[in-house]
Motif scaffolding. Structure first.
Motif, PDB file in Angstrom:
ATOM      1  N   LEU A   1       0.955  -1.217  -0.157  1.00  0.00           N
ATOM      2  CA  LEU A   1       0.043  -0.026  -0.120  1.00  0.00           C
ATOM      3  C   LEU A   1       0.921   1.130   0.114  1.00  0.00           C
ATOM      4  O   LEU A   1       0.500   2.322  -0.651  1.00  0.00           O
ATOM      5  N   ILE A   2       2.074   1.327   0.808  1.00  0.00           N
ATOM      6  CA  ILE A   2       2.925   2.174   0.823  1.00  0.00           C
ATOM      7  C   ILE A   2       3.380   2.646  -0.638  1.00  0.00           C
ATOM      8  O   ILE A   2       3.546   3.685  -1.104  1.00  0.00           O
ATOM      9  N   ARG A   3       3.970   1.470  -1.428  1.00  0.00           N
ATOM     10  CA  ARG A   3       4.196   1.515  -2.666  1.00  0.00           C
ATOM     11  C   ARG A   3       2.995   2.273  -3.732  1.00  0.00           C
ATOM     12  O   ARG A   3       3.490   3.151  -4.546  1.00  0.00           O
ATOM     13  N   TYR A   4       2.031   1.752  -3.667  1.00  0.00           N
ATOM     14  CA  TYR A   4       1.062   2.129  -4.529  1.00  0.00           C
ATOM     15  C   TYR A   4       0.752   3.685  -4.258  1.00  0.00           C
ATOM     16  O   TYR A   4       0.581   4.332  -5.345  1.00  0.00           O
ATOM     17  N   LYS A   5       0.440   3.919  -2.944  1.00  0.00           N
ATOM     18  CA  LYS A   5       0.376   5.246  -2.622  1.00  0.00           C
ATOM     19  C   LYS A   5       1.550   6.426  -3.320  1.00  0.00           C
ATOM     20  O   LYS A   5       1.012   7.503  -3.724  1.00  0.00           O
ATOM     21  N   THR A   6       2.678   5.803  -3.167  1.00  0.00           N
ATOM     22  CA  THR A   6       3.857   6.672  -3.542  1.00  0.00           C
ATOM     23  C   THR A   6       3.828   6.910  -5.205  1.00  0.00           C
ATOM     24  O   THR A   6       3.882   7.933  -5.563  1.00  0.00           O
ATOM     25  N   ILE A   7       3.472   5.631  -5.781  1.00  0.00           N
ATOM     26  CA  ILE A   7       3.305   5.629  -7.079  1.00  0.00           C
ATOM     27  C   ILE A   7       2.204   6.701  -7.663  1.00  0.00           C
ATOM     28  O   ILE A   7       2.371   7.315  -8.629  1.00  0.00           O
ATOM     29  N   ASP A   8       1.230   6.402  -6.825  1.00  0.00           N
ATOM     30  CA  ASP A   8       0.064   7.528  -7.234  1.00  0.00           C
ATOM     31  C   ASP A   8       0.385   9.166  -6.987  1.00  0.00           C
ATOM     32  O   ASP A   8       0.020   9.546  -7.855  1.00  0.00           O
ATOM     33  N   ALA A   9       1.121   9.261  -6.038  1.00  0.00           N
ATOM     34  CA  ALA A   9       1.492  10.617  -5.872  1.00  0.00           C
ATOM     35  C   ALA A   9       2.259  11.230  -6.857  1.00  0.00           C
ATOM     36  O   ALA A   9       2.199  12.174  -7.403  1.00  0.00           O
TER      37      ALA A   9
ATOM     38  N   SER B   1      -4.663  -3.248 -12.863  1.00  0.00           N
ATOM     39  CA  SER B   1      -5.746  -4.563 -13.101  1.00  0.00           C
ATOM     40  C   SER B   1      -7.005  -4.282 -12.155  1.00  0.00           C
ATOM     41  O   SER B   1      -6.966  -3.274 -11.666  1.00  0.00           O
ATOM     42  N   ASP B   2      -7.965  -4.964 -12.065  1.00  0.00           N
ATOM     43  CA  ASP B   2      -8.949  -4.961 -11.507  1.00  0.00           C
ATOM     44  C   ASP B   2      -8.908  -5.865  -9.912  1.00  0.00           C
ATOM     45  O   ASP B   2      -9.769  -5.968  -9.361  1.00  0.00           O
ATOM     46  N   LYS B   3      -7.820  -6.262  -9.532  1.00  0.00           N
ATOM     47  CA  LYS B   3      -7.523  -7.181  -8.623  1.00  0.00           C
ATOM     48  C   LYS B   3      -8.017  -6.263  -7.440  1.00  0.00           C
ATOM     49  O   LYS B   3      -8.308  -6.816  -6.190  1.00  0.00           O
ATOM     50  N   LEU B   4      -7.435  -5.070  -7.290  1.00  0.00           N
ATOM     51  CA  LEU B   4      -7.844  -4.260  -6.088  1.00  0.00           C
ATOM     52  C   LEU B   4      -8.711  -3.339  -6.295  1.00  0.00           C
ATOM     53  O   LEU B   4      -8.907  -2.242  -5.314  1.00  0.00           O
ATOM     54  N   GLY B   5      -9.311  -3.170  -7.478  1.00  0.00           N
ATOM     55  CA  GLY B   5     -10.427  -2.306  -8.022  1.00  0.00           C
ATOM     56  C   GLY B   5      -9.690  -1.120  -8.340  1.00  0.00           C
ATOM     57  O   GLY B   5     -10.496  -0.081  -8.568  1.00  0.00           O
ATOM     58  N   TYR B   6      -8.557  -0.737  -8.553  1.00  0.00           N
ATOM     59  CA  TYR B   6      -8.126   0.453  -8.888  1.00  0.00           C
ATOM     60  C   TYR B   6      -8.404   0.727 -10.604  1.00  0.00           C
ATOM     61  O   TYR B   6      -8.621   1.970 -10.873  1.00  0.00           O
ATOM     62  N   PHE B   7      -8.052  -0.317 -11.449  1.00  0.00           N
ATOM     63  CA  PHE B   7      -8.253   0.099 -12.776  1.00  0.00           C
ATOM     64  C   PHE B   7      -7.433   1.544 -13.079  1.00  0.00           C
ATOM     65  O   PHE B   7      -8.003   2.368 -13.970  1.00  0.00           O
ATOM     66  N   ALA B   8      -6.439   1.497 -12.732  1.00  0.00           N
ATOM     67  CA  ALA B   8      -5.595   2.873 -13.022  1.00  0.00           C
ATOM     68  C   ALA B   8      -5.150   2.823 -14.239  1.00  0.00           C
ATOM     69  O   ALA B   8      -4.702   1.834 -14.890  1.00  0.00           O
ATOM     70  N   PRO B   9      -5.665   4.118 -14.985  1.00  0.00           N
ATOM     71  CA  PRO B   9      -5.039   4.308 -16.547  1.00  0.00           C
ATOM     72  C   PRO B   9      -3.533   4.710 -16.501  1.00  0.00           C
ATOM     73  O   PRO B   9      -3.479   6.105 -17.174  1.00  0.00           O
ATOM     74  N   ILE B  10      -2.758   3.872 -16.389  1.00  0.00           N
ATOM     75  CA  ILE B  10      -1.230   4.417 -16.405  1.00  0.00           C
ATOM     76  C   ILE B  10      -0.804   4.092 -17.882  1.00  0.00           C
ATOM     77  O   ILE B  10      -1.129   2.846 -18.418  1.00  0.00           O
ATOM     78  N   ILE B  11      -0.427   4.991 -18.428  1.00  0.00           N
ATOM     79  CA  ILE B  11       0.119   4.919 -19.819  1.00  0.00           C
ATOM     80  C   ILE B  11       1.758   5.306 -19.815  1.00  0.00           C
ATOM     81  O   ILE B  11       2.233   5.959 -18.837  1.00  0.00           O
ATOM     82  N   VAL B  12       2.129   5.073 -20.899  1.00  0.00           N
ATOM     83  CA  VAL B  12       3.653   5.418 -20.911  1.00  0.00           C
ATOM     84  C   VAL B  12       3.981   6.250 -22.318  1.00  0.00           C
ATOM     85  O   VAL B  12       3.229   5.913 -23.494  1.00  0.00           O
TER      86      VAL B  12
END
Length: 336
Positions: free
Chosen positions: A8-16, A62-73
């Motif tokens: 969760l710490i990693r996800y929140k940091t990446i999100d920020a 992915s949908d595993k945590l319900g994020y469905f984050a629209p991450i693009i490169v």
């Protein structure tokens, strides 16, 4: 699929990072930021691997945590959110989320009298507000029995701390039968809740008899720092209430075998919701069933029997039968 604390710490940091549109984020930049966060929050100084961050990005997509984050490169190098307003902290609640939050709120409400639970008041209000905003007028899933106007709840915290810290309390108490209040030192061994009323169970300073003191009869109660606490050496609530219905226990009274006749139409109710853990069915008749309890004869037992009115008849012991008969007779006279 629950995420652990480090994830969760990693996800929140990446999100920020990805929400910060004023900087372009390479995979190496994300690794550096996440490594700094892990060191700051968890003291991990080994750094985070490239493979871990790549897996985190895939998990967030992915949908595993319900994020469905629209991450693009972008330009095959820089990571960002395709939707500039997206954040994993703003995911809408699902129907199941709302249901679970409502249930959690109802459970937490039951502990209003304790100060350490009072610290959760703001949290509960925020949860309620979040649920309300997410789905207006959602129906309550669990409705607990409660009596918020019951007197004496303000003493719960003092008594709880007295038990935990093993300290005596100085108490002013007036029972229903007493004409005047009585002041004494009391040693609380545990707290008991029965049918939405709270009781402090313990001994008076110089006595050995165990008392159940109703909180709604307490006038004043404070910690007594000057009196040594009389600890409970061996008595447990399970043993103390083993042979009673309710809270009234007579230490010198032996439990009796109480036989009751129950009308056939209502027998299934009492068989699926026993009056006491000792209850057994002895006989089945066309008109009803005979059940037996192994309990002390106390006020709560009489109250339970009287509460069923005409559908229960006491067969034995004779003293209880006569007592119930007399109380029913007096009750009927009130309607004449």
């Amino acid at each position: 699929m629950p995420a652990n604390r480090n994830a969760l710490i990693r996800y929140k940091t990446i999100d920020a990072c990805l929400r910060n549109r004023y900087r372009k984020w390479t995979l190496e930049d994300l690794i550096e930021k996440v490594s700094e966060a892990m060191y700051e929050y968890e003291g991990m100084d080994k750094g985070i691997s490239r493979r871990t961050i790549q897996a985190d990005l895939q998990m967030m997509r992915s949908d595993k945590l319900g994020y469905f984050a629209p991450i693009i490169v972008v330009d095959k190098k820089y990571y960002t959110y395709e939707d500039p307003t997206y954040s994993i902290t703003q995911i809408p609640l699902t129907e199941l989320d709302l249901q679970r939050m409502n249930e959690a709120v109802e459970v937490l409400r039951q502990f209003k009298g304790f100060s350490h639970f009072q610290q959760l008041t703001d949290v509960i209000q925020k949860l309620e507000g979040h649920v309300y905003a997410a789905k207006h007028h959602q129906r309550t899933v669990i409705d607990f029995e409660k009596n918020e106007n019951l007197r004496g709840l303000s003493f719960l915290e003092t008594l709880y701390q007295a038990v935990v810290q093993q300290k005596a309390v100085s108490m002013t108490y007036q029972s229903f039968r007493a004409r005047e209040a009585n002041h004494f030192t009391f040693h609380v061994w545990w707290l008991k809740e029965y049918k939405n009323r709270w009781f402090a169970v313990g001994v008076r300073h110089t006595q050995t008899e165990v008392f159940n003191l109703a909180l709604d009869r307490i006038i004043e109660c404070v910690i007594d720092e000057n009196t040594p606490f009389r600890a409970n050496e061996q008595l447990t609530p399970e043993e103390f209430y083993q042979h009673v219905i309710g809270v009234t226990v007579q230490p010198n009274q032996r439990p009796r075998r109480v036989r009751l006749w129950v009308a056939a139409a209502h027998a299934p109710y009492l068989e699926t919701k026993p009056l006491h853990s000792s209850q057994v069915t002895l006989e089945r008749q066309q008109e009803g069933v005979v059940i037996e309890l192994f309990v002390q004869l106390n006020f709560e037992l009489e109250k339970e029997i009287l509460g069923f009115g005409e559908i229960i008849k006491v067969l034995s012991p004779d003293a209880l039968r006569k007592r119930i008969q007399q109380r029913l007779k007096e009750g009927a006279e009130n309607y004449e």
